[in-house]
Design an enzyme around this catalytic site. Sequence first.
Site, PDB file in Angstrom:
ATOM      1  N   HIS A  99       2.898  27.314 -35.875  1.00 28.16           N
ATOM      2  CA  HIS A  99       3.931  26.351 -35.509  1.00 28.16           C
ATOM      3  C   HIS A  99       4.856  26.884 -34.419  1.00 28.16           C
ATOM      4  CE1 HIS A  99       3.617  23.220 -38.897  1.00 28.16           C
ATOM      5  NE2 HIS A  99       2.481  23.888 -38.805  1.00 28.16           N
ATOM      6  N   HIS A 267      -7.163  26.178 -41.734  1.00 29.28           N
ATOM      7  CA  HIS A 267      -7.103  25.739 -43.127  1.00 29.28           C
ATOM      8  C   HIS A 267      -8.084  26.480 -44.014  1.00 29.28           C
ATOM      9  CE1 HIS A 267      -5.258  21.635 -41.750  1.00 29.28           C
ATOM     10  NE2 HIS A 267      -4.433  22.655 -41.619  1.00 29.28           N
TER      11      HIS A 267
END
EC number: 1.11.1.21
Length: 725
Positions: A99, A267
């Site tokens: 992020h 993920h």
Amino acid sequence: MDGNDAKMTGKCPVMHGGNTSFNTHPTRWWPNALNLDILHQHGARANPMDVDYDHRKAVKSLDFKGVWNDVDALLTDSQEWWPADWGHYGGLFIRLSWHAAGSYRLGDGRGGAGSGNIRFEPLNSWPDNASLEKARRLLWPVKKKYGNALSWADLLALAGTVAYANMGLKVFGFAFGREDIWGPEIDINWGSDSEILAPSDERVTAIDDPNTMYNPLAASHMGLIYVNPEGVNGNPDPAKTAKFVRSTFARMAMDDEETAALTVGGHTVGKCHGGTMADRVGADPASSDLQFAGFGWDNPGFDGKANTAHTSGLEGAWTSNPTKWDMGYLDLLFKYEWAVTKSRAGAWQWEPVNIAEEDKVPDASDPSIKHNPIMTDADMAMKVDPTYRAICERFHKDPEYFADTFARAWFKLTHRDMGPKANYYGPFVPDEELIWQDPIPAGPTGYDVEKVKAKIAASGLSVTDMVNTAWDSARTYRGSDKRGGANGARIRLAPQKDWEGNEPARLAKVLSVLEPIAKEAGASLADVIVLAGNVGIEKAAKAGGYDVKVPFAPGRGDATAEQTDGDSFESLEPFADGFRNWIRSDYDTKPEEVLLDRAQLMGLTGPEMTVLLGGLRVIGANHGGSKHGVFTDKEGALSTDFFVNLTDMAYKWEPKGKNLYEIIDRKTGKTRWTATRADLVFGSNAILRAYAEVYAQDDNKAKFVKDFVAAWTKVMNADRFDLAA
């Protein structure tokens, strides 16, 4: 004390919020006023470091391996105040690095991990970054230990890379060298959405076509890094989400394979957190009370166990072994059918149908409890979209290829805005040079600079030919991601040689003169282009009565077409250049706003922007030879005439079109000059007029020439990272 004084005694004399608040900024009251704050948002007064502190020198002394090892040890040092999932912070640190880097957008190069901007608003309080302030606090002991040489920007990007290595991925590498900013980038355009997480419809012209999203934005909503994990506008539909994923990642300079690799690899580890209903979660950090110590999203249901934390509202892990790098994500994605359901926090997510017990996920706090794995809508897009599915199937069949593709994509994600390898430091820097790093070979330095200048001066090129070509070559520089600039002489290559703003016919003529000079002297064309601009400035200064020598440092190289990623360079194309008084006919943004944006990307201050524009006007550097804003009878001479006549009340301004004004002599009523908004803003905006008046003063003629040369040299050397190494 009179009555009015008495009334004031109970009030604080400090204006709360000051100029950093959207509520008190003058543009709240006068929204059409040009806000120049973006030029000075990282001013010296906000920087706590010593005036002579040089981070590029400091970082060379860093114990790089020591930092890596300390972060590695921290991964399994679970803290009671914010416990680690399965006793491992890997997933959290990867999300932090992701992020920090993921706000990058190719359109203007802003965002990204290169400055540590996630520490400040608005990114610090975006809902997509929930709990990452905790991750930064976990890293604080490492930052504290290594001090100035270890920037937050480097540490935030490093944490995820160390985590991947710890969990079994052979990482591609890592580079130190990022330098921190010390305040928020509140004047960067993060979107004009009506609210945080407003519907995507506010960012796109057509909801079914994400490519209609307003440039330069990339994320689908204000407050998100990428796309809504629950689906477009919170409605699960993997096929539609796939379109937004593709558009968003393309605007980050990622192709379909890199996008799929990042989604799958990102993920493969960690989990989502949906410990409670969203309406029970506290405010973001910027809105939270003092006692929360800078933390946000207080969770009243959090009992000190990892399985009760709340972040996105989705709940669960993607794989059966969330702290190991493996093929579990793709194994489960293709092994099972998936059905849409809701998490315990009420968020849409996908869970497998009839899953085998051995494929379930251990609880993050109690391994005796098992849960279903989950997928987001973006994960399901990897299975539903034909292109993404084919890529993922190839990854599934070839784990080594997948691991290498992901490692390279992760390296690109976390280093995309660092610029060329001259900015990379440390023992983990890969030897391989990648095309997205805009490689440039080292240029020669042993040639006779003065002889080259003499040949340029005698070449028959005009002052404007020389100045304009050097300017057009250098103006592409973006401090946001350290791309563009004169080094590399890419102005002679596609796509730059054909850009309308570069006047292709004029450019080709000038290059045909400069190329033989460079070849004969053994100099790079990049150097000779800049030298030509300097010769032009020196001639213009002499015509204005000043003998000056423009500073020059040889050593620029000439990039090849093979070293140039033409597609990504298209984002650097200017559609306006206020310095050369040009804006493309179909471009709707106000010229003065585009000028401001260009100046900020080039790293210019308000005074530097002012002196450059005024000097280029009187030299006659306008695009296409336009006379707009050339407020002088001595065109070609470097003088203060632009400012003198701009501020002279003997003239009045009258609009004559969308971006055209006539400057009329009040006595005779005759038109003296014509101008554009990019000219007249320096006489109408209060701050810019203050700068213009400095250069209009009788005692500042020499100062003007000195300041112009300094600002010109700054632009020409903006991408010379080798000079500061």
